[in-house]
Design an enzyme around this catalytic site. Structure first.
Site, PDB file in Angstrom:
ATOM      1  N   GLY A   1       0.844  -1.187   0.000  1.00 54.51           N
ATOM      2  CA  GLY A   1       0.000   0.000   0.000  1.00 54.51           C
ATOM      3  C   GLY A   1       0.872   1.226   0.000  1.00 54.51           C
ATOM      4  O   GLY A   1       2.054   1.136  -0.280  1.00 54.51           O
ATOM      5  N   SER A   2       0.290   2.392   0.285  1.00 51.08           N
ATOM      6  CA  SER A   2       1.085   3.615   0.344  1.00 51.08           C
ATOM      7  C   SER A   2       0.185   4.838   0.423  1.00 51.08           C
ATOM      8  O   SER A   2      -0.989   4.790   0.064  1.00 51.08           O
ATOM      9  CB  SER A   2       2.001   3.786  -0.880  1.00 51.08           C
ATOM     10  OG  SER A   2       2.880   2.702  -1.002  1.00 51.08           O
TER      11      SER A   2
END
Length: 830
Positions: free
Chosen positions: A248-249
């Site tokens: 993710g980020s």
């Protein structure tokens, strides 16, 4: 010519004894793409490989060379000093040799996607890729399909640098005890490096089915002829598991209208694993007059993947687009390895493969297995470890992978490292079309912000998703956006766009991008609300959803940016400074608490006795602790541990069978439902009359009691990361609860949250101030080295624990007095 390894007297021998300080520093400046002019490195050229390797605080490496091959040479040598054991393990994996060295019954985790893969199945998966000559075929292509000549030079140098380190050090003398003297540590070839590149390209597609491809075998005579689950249940399980993939980020790019100095600014906050090889390595790469770039690169890739130069900063977030489509094969009756296309039988291609595997007495045996491929791709039986696609007497499933022919991402990053504006970066995206599984977010010194999801995506229109949908696809398509297509019709092959480099993928004109002068952001939801003032709409469902509920992490990111720009966050003015952008991340706000806690505290009056996993318990002490909590996941915020357990138990108890992936965000406890006309601020409110709320609070209280924790326990003693014998407290919290500083750590019923699985990794905040030296702060949360005996095994982890930042040195003037080691490395080119 004799190999040379020059060392000079050290000024810090007691701390970093390996190499010396050399102060022949050069001036910062230069031409487009962050190049340096007037630089005079004292390295030899011509028939020599020559690189200068310097280190500054926290072991950050600065590699300077006159050409690409020497740059790769220096990079690999420095990287091997810090992380050889980790990457050597990956080279075993991509060559299909894990069973030989680590045993066929054991397993390994591909930390980039969270899959756990049996060694033997993994070996057959990679042996299939080798037998098909996947990598060799890509290397035979001219750019952009194959690597640029400069990339080939870089990799040639990387191999020489890696091998030089092994020659200098010796396997038996490696500083990392993890692989010291191990027989699986060896010198590498260029093919090893390219196979590692290819493994990373497949991270979001075929690599989620390593077990399912590597173990797929035709059915036996007693096999049942029906799917074990309904399409609705398969979609539910697949959606829940895909949502939990450990990548993710967050990223925010600010334009000239959102910053105090009227220039661009970027926060890059990728959430990647803290273990394994899908980690970032921090490096500064310089070829005088051509290249000057710094940032993080994934292990084994000698290019900056997230970083900045003097004019451009960029980051990535994992895109919502699918990279593969399963095809349902209608098998010829009585022939499990033949299938029908347009009514005509086609034989699968059989690939007889052999793997060497350990036996209990320490010897080796040869294991044979035949895998099968179709015109659509290899036959597979599971995704993410879920056996949802069985090979039956009547049907099988094959995986069509858009990244199966993608090496273009390496060319993309070579060009990105040299780009000087957001517009130029968009041109790089469109020219290479090689980004395998991420969005791109960028800001430049002129104050233009970019969001783009121009990434390798199967070209399946919404109409085709239905008209060509297999029975399972009629559920997974609308619910998950994942087409499962009918492999019995040739007309169900992926579509072709005129502007697409790769046949069967969506061309750039049909992929979303957005330029803004205020901001763009992404936190792993789709492109739709990159900026709520200009929603991106009208794109194929396979890329992402539109007009649907956003996650709490996405919403908090938007809320915090809008609060700053409206001046409603309590700070002076209504534009960002670099420090304020840093503080936005480390404020550790938890959006779940902001949306629910008031209602929960009100409901506490009506819930004096709650019943959870541990039976009935009194709630008064817990409610009192929560009433004093500041709604953050800072280390010393009393009540943070209790609320996290409450919210996570609520999540677990509110996922009914059949719920889609897009609905897994506490849908049945909201009091105000999602409103497409108010998507940032809805849904909201906690329905305390819902029995799940009572159960989740009771379970949270029992959890803390079982772990011997007080109700007002903070995270300092209950959210930690081990570094050898050292226990380091970790702030931040679950992204699923709307914590922007996302950290996922394991819940231990006896100790609390221990050992980070994934989360904030290489974090950068970059501001452009109108000169050649960007004003940046970074933190590599898990530190630079995987060697437990390295001084850089935990130093940045401790700094992260203190909410600290590194002031990285980009210009030579900034490096003055900061160099802790210098190594001037050279050898004959041949």
């Amino acid at each position: 010519m004799k190999n040379t390894l020059s060392r000079k007297p050290s000024l810090r021998m007691a701390v970093l004894p390996l190499f010396a300080i050399s102060l022949g520093l050069t001036a910062c400046g230069g031409s487009g793409g962050g190049g340096v002019s007037g630089s005079t490195p004292d390295v030899e050229q011509g028939d020599q490989l020559a690189a200068k390797i310097r280190r500054s605080d926290y072991g950050i490496v600065h590699i300077e060379a006159q050409d690409n091959i020497s740059l790769g040479f220096g990079y690999a040598y420095a990287f091997a000093q810090d992380n050889l054991c980790a990457i050597a393990d990956s080279y075993v994996t991509v060559n299909g040799e894990r069973s030989k060295y680590f045993g066929p019954e054991n397993s390994w985790e591909f930390t980039g996607n969270g899959t756990v893969n049996n060694n033997l199945n993994s070996d057959f998966f990679f042996k299939l890729l080798i037998a098909e000559q996947r990598v060799e075929n890509l290397l035979a292509l001219a750019p952009p399909a194959g690597p640029r000549p400069e990339v080939r030079e870089l990799i040639s140098g990387y191999v020489k640098g890696y091998n030089r380190y092994l020659q200098d050090t010796g396997v038996d003398n490696l500083p990392d005890p993890t692989c010291r003297g191990a027989e699986w540590v060896r010198e590498i070839s260029e093919m090893d490096v390219y196979r590692r590149f290819y493994q990373l390209a497949l991270l979001g597609s075929s690599a989620v089915a390593i077990d399912g491809i590597g173990s797929a075998q035709p059915p036996g005579p007693d096999s049942l002829g029906t799917l074990p689950l309904s399409p609705e249940d398969i979609a539910s399980q697949l959606g829940a598991s895909w949502k939990g993939v450990q990548i993710g980020s967050n990223a925010i790019a600010l334009g000239s209208e959102a910053t105090q100095n009227g220039r661009g600014m970027l926060l890059g906050n990728p959430h990647f694993p803290w273990n394994g090889t899908e980690r970032f390595y921090q490096a500064h790469l310089t070829i005088p007059g051509e290249l000057d770039v710094t940032g993080g690169s994934l292990f084994g890739v000698p290019l900056v993947l997230i970083g900045y130069n003097k004019d451009l900063a960029w980051s990535h977030t994992v895109s919502s687009a699918w990279r593969f489509t399963p095809y349902r094969l209608q098998l010829v009756p009585g022939q499990a390895t033949s299938y029908l296309v347009d009514g005509q039988p086609e034989d699968m291609t059989a690939w007889p493969l052999t793997v060497e595997a350990q036996v209990p007495d320490g010897g080796l045996q040869t294991v044979e297995r035949t895998l099968y491929t179709s015109r659509w791709g290899p036959v597979f039986t599971s995704l993410l470890g879920l056996p949802l696609f069985p090979w039956l007497p009547t049907e099988a499933y094959a995986m069509a992978d858009a990244n199966a022919t993608n090496f273009r991402y390496v060319n993309h990053f070579w060009e990105t490292n040299r780009a000087s504006s957001s517009r130029e970066l968009l041109a790089v995206l469109e020219r290479n079309q090689g980004i395998p599984w991420v969005n791109t977010i960028a800001a430049d010194s002129a104050g233009e912000a970019l969001y783009a999801d121009i990434s390798v995506t199967p070209n399946v229109s919404d109409d085709m998703m239905i008209s060509c949908g297999a029975p399972l696809g009629l559920v997974t398509g609308p619910v998950l956006g994942l087409p499962v297509l009918d492999g019995s019709r040739s007309t169900c092959a992926w579509l072709n766009d005129d502007d697409a480099i790769q046949a069967g993928t969506i061309g750039p004109a049909k992929m979303p991008h957005l330029f803004r002068r205020d901001y763009v952001t992404n936190s792993n939801d789709s492109y739709w609300l990159s900026n709520p003032n200009e929603p991106l709409e009208g794109f194929a469902r396979i890329i992402g959803d539109e007009g649907t509920e956003r996650t709490m992490r996405t919403r908090l990111g938007l809320v915090m940016v809008e609060e700053r720009l409206s001046g409603s966050d309590g700070l002076p003015g209504n534009r960002f400074t670099r420090q304020q952008l840093q503080d936005l991340l480390f404020n550790d706000r938890q959006h779940a608490a902001e949306l629910w806690l008031d209602d929960l505290l009100t409901g506490c009056v009506a819930m004096p006795l709650v019943v959870g996993t541990g039976g009935p318990v009194q709630s008064a002490e817990a409610c009192a602790a929560l009433s004093g909590w500041d709604r953050t996941d800072k280390l010393d915020s009393p009540g943070a541990l209790l609320f996290r357990r409450f919210a996570q138990n609520l999540f677990i108890t509110t996922v009914p069978s059949g719920t889609s992936a897009s609905q897994l965000n506490f849908v049945d406890v909201w009091t105000t439902p999602f409103d497409v006309n108010n998507p940032v601020y809805t849904p909201s409110g906690l329905n305390v009359l819902n029995p799940h709320v009572n159960y989740a609070l009771g379970s949270a209280i029992s959890d803390l009691q079982g772990a011997g924790k007080a109700m007002d326990e903070s995270l300092r003693t209950s959210a930690t990361e081990s570094r050898g014998a050292e226990i380091i407290p970790i702030h931040g919290g679950p992204g699923s609860l709307g914590v922007f500083n996302a950290i996922s750590n394991k819940w231990d019923a006896a100790a609390g949250y221990t050992d980070v699985v994934h989360g904030a990794s290489y974090v950068q905040v970059v501001s452009f101030d109108g000169d050649a030296c960007p004003d940046a702060r970074t933190i590599l949360t898990y530190s630079q080295s995987t060697n437990p005996d390295s001084p850089h095994f935990a130093d940045q982890t401790r700094l992260y624990s203190q909410s600290g930042w590194v002031r990285p040195q980009f210009c030579e003037s900034e490096l003055q007095g900061k160099i802790t080691e210098t190594l001037e490395l050279s050898q004959p080119l041949d």
